[in-house]
Design a protein around this motif. Sequence first.
Motif, PDB file in Angstrom:
ATOM      1  N   ASP A   3      -2.398  -8.558   4.813  1.00  0.00           N
ATOM      2  CA  ASP A   3      -3.325  -7.452   4.570  1.00  0.00           C
ATOM      3  C   ASP A   3      -2.734  -6.138   5.056  1.00  0.00           C
ATOM      4  N   CYS A  21       7.510  -6.386  -0.837  1.00  0.00           N
ATOM      5  CA  CYS A  21       6.382  -5.888  -1.637  1.00  0.00           C
ATOM      6  C   CYS A  21       6.712  -5.886  -3.123  1.00  0.00           C
ATOM      7  N   HIS A  27      -0.153  -7.039  -1.718  1.00  0.00           N
ATOM      8  CA  HIS A  27      -0.966  -6.344  -2.715  1.00  0.00           C
ATOM      9  C   HIS A  27      -0.265  -5.042  -3.107  1.00  0.00           C
ATOM     10  N   ALA A  28      -0.285  -4.716  -4.381  1.00  0.00           N
ATOM     11  CA  ALA A  28       0.440  -3.551  -4.878  1.00  0.00           C
ATOM     12  C   ALA A  28       0.025  -2.259  -4.177  1.00  0.00           C
ATOM     13  N   GLU A  29      -1.233  -2.163  -3.795  1.00  0.00           N
ATOM     14  CA  GLU A  29      -1.720  -0.936  -3.163  1.00  0.00           C
ATOM     15  C   GLU A  29      -1.474  -0.883  -1.653  1.00  0.00           C
ATOM     16  N   GLU A  30      -0.916  -1.968  -1.105  1.00  0.00           N
ATOM     17  CA  GLU A  30      -0.698  -2.029   0.348  1.00  0.00           C
ATOM     18  C   GLU A  30       0.460  -1.139   0.753  1.00  0.00           C
ATOM     19  N   ALA A  31       0.188  -0.215   1.661  1.00  0.00           N
ATOM     20  CA  ALA A  31       1.222   0.678   2.172  1.00  0.00           C
ATOM     21  C   ALA A  31       2.032  -0.031   3.259  1.00  0.00           C
TER      22      ALA A  31
END
Length: 188
Positions: A3, A21, A27-31
């Motif tokens: 997460d 990543c 997740h693609a939006e995870e920074a």
Amino acid sequence: MPDVILCSPYVRARDTARRFCDAGGAHAEEAICGDERLREKEFGILDGLTTAGIVAEEPRQAEFRQLLGKFYHRPPGGESWCDVIFRLRSLLDTVSLHHGGRKVMIVAHQVVVLCLRYVIENLSEEEILAIDRQGDVANCSVTEYAYDPAVGQDGGLVLVRYNVTSPVDEDPQAEVTHEPDAMVGARG
């Protein structure tokens, strides 16, 4: 799938996190959150020297390290393992405060991985140095912990695997280095 991804600010660690990543590991939006507390131990004036190089170039530091031990020796401009542990305790407080109950992935370096084991597993100095003597933490290796509610009074983290390279070894396209670092003798 994590997460949260926390990463050393060093280029190789950031590149490793980005590759993870890009391969669909998060997740693609995870920074990817850089955190300077995850940088490798600072070696100061000993940076780039092997054990033999330290003896030849910095004999007083070799004597101090022999006297104090690798856990406590702090070369000029550098850190001891204890210094790394202090910053990692701060990092773990931040993780607990901001990411409690979430899966957190940390991308870091050899001494950081070992010092995290020391803190998380409540190891003694002798225990962690014995683990260190068994061999280097491999590039791109995985060390994993899982939360176990039956551990301790309030639950805790339990080591699932340490220094495992099989996820990388199984990928025929992965670029894996099998040679030890040139500075193995000075590391740690």
